[in-house]
Design a protein around this motif. Structure first.
Motif, PDB file in Angstrom:
ATOM      1  N   ALA A   1      63.076 -18.780  31.990  1.00  0.00           N
ATOM      2  CA  ALA A   1      62.166 -18.197  33.002  1.00  0.00           C
ATOM      3  C   ALA A   1      63.070 -18.302  34.345  1.00  0.00           C
ATOM      4  O   ALA A   1      63.201 -17.199  34.917  1.00  0.00           O
ATOM      5  CB  ALA A   1      61.003 -18.505  33.077  1.00  0.00           C
ATOM      6  N   PHE A   2      63.403 -19.384  34.652  1.00  0.00           N
ATOM      7  CA  PHE A   2      64.347 -19.561  35.869  1.00  0.00           C
ATOM      8  C   PHE A   2      65.656 -18.572  35.732  1.00  0.00           C
ATOM      9  O   PHE A   2      65.843 -17.925  36.893  1.00  0.00           O
ATOM     10  CB  PHE A   2      64.647 -20.893  36.160  1.00  0.00           C
ATOM     11  N   VAL A   3      66.290 -18.657  34.629  1.00  0.00           N
ATOM     12  CA  VAL A   3      67.561 -17.932  34.792  1.00  0.00           C
ATOM     13  C   VAL A   3      67.197 -16.351  34.860  1.00  0.00           C
ATOM     14  O   VAL A   3      67.970 -15.810  35.284  1.00  0.00           O
ATOM     15  CB  VAL A   3      68.361 -18.449  33.376  1.00  0.00           C
ATOM     16  N   LEU A   4      66.332 -16.207  33.895  1.00  0.00           N
ATOM     17  CA  LEU A   4      65.887 -14.711  33.519  1.00  0.00           C
ATOM     18  C   LEU A   4      65.640 -14.112  34.969  1.00  0.00           C
ATOM     19  O   LEU A   4      66.032 -12.914  35.369  1.00  0.00           O
ATOM     20  CB  LEU A   4      64.792 -14.493  32.787  1.00  0.00           C
ATOM     21  N   ALA A   5      64.811 -14.718  35.760  1.00  0.00           N
ATOM     22  CA  ALA A   5      64.284 -14.203  37.001  1.00  0.00           C
ATOM     23  C   ALA A   5      65.468 -14.058  38.034  1.00  0.00           C
ATOM     24  O   ALA A   5      65.062 -13.107  39.022  1.00  0.00           O
ATOM     25  CB  ALA A   5      63.091 -15.180  37.364  1.00  0.00           C
TER      26      ALA A   5
END
Length: 209
Positions: free
Chosen positions: A132-136
């Motif tokens: 989720a962090f990388v996608l965001a």
């Protein structure tokens, strides 16, 4: 005290508008919540929220303003983000049969030794958080938000929200004035994000039960 309420409410509305729309982060949060429980879903949500905080710091430091001056850099950021989303989408589509097979679902909901029906966490509990962090960080929608609305929220000033309404705006002037760039607006923004990141996994877990 009451002067802070409009800014808090407006900030929360912006936070929900940023966090709630369907997208790759909410897909990761939903997957983690359904398969591994509320804790895993909330951790994935924390990863997405941390990315917004990184964007906030960059905007506060003026980095976002610099990027705005270089359309090519924005295009590269959007392109990289889109490719990364395609990569994660391919992985999710490839593993969907295995993830939602009856045997895996049945095994995930078996009672543990302490009598809990909560699905067990994966061996690597930080996987959802990292995804989720990388996608965001590479999500074009999130990047675009902080390049536009995010910069406006941080720019000191006032905004009379109701005054711009057609026909009734003149009568409502001064009733809901938001102070952009104020701490109350920023607190409301991240409060709205946090509200979604806590309630969305909880709703999915309850629906699953």
């Amino acid at each position: 005290m009451f002067d802070l309420v409009p800014s808090l409410v407006a900030g929360a509305a912006f936070g929900l508008a940023l966090a709630a729309p369907p997208g790759p982060m909410n897909a990761v949060i939903a997957e983690e919540s359904v398969l591994r429980g509320w804790t895993a879903g909330a951790k994935a949500g924390l990863g997405a929220g941390l990315a917004d905080f990184v964007f906030f710091l960059l905007a506060l430091g003026g980095v976002v303003g610099v990027v705005q001056q270089y359309p090519t850099a924005q295009g590269v950021m959007f392109g990289v983000g889109g490719l990364l989303m395609c990569y994660f989408a391919y992985g999710a589509a490839s593993g969907v049969r295995e993830s939602f097979a009856p045997s895996s679902v049945g095994g995930a909901t078996e009672r543990s030794g302490n009598g809990s029906t909560e699905p067990p966490l994966a061996d690597d509990e930080s996987t959802g958080f990292r995804r989720a962090f990388v996608l965001a960080l590479t999500n074009p929608y999130q990047i675009l938000f902080w390049l536009t609305a995010g910069v406006g929220l941080l720019d000191p000033g006032t905004l009379d929200v109701l005054a711009v309404l057609p026909y009734v705006g003149e009568a409502l002037t001064g009733l809901f004035v938001v102070e952009t760039g104020s701490p109350a607006l920023i607190v409301g923004l991240f409060g709205g994000v946090a509200l979604w990141l806590v309630s969305f996994p909880a709703a999915l877990v309850q629906a699953g039960r």
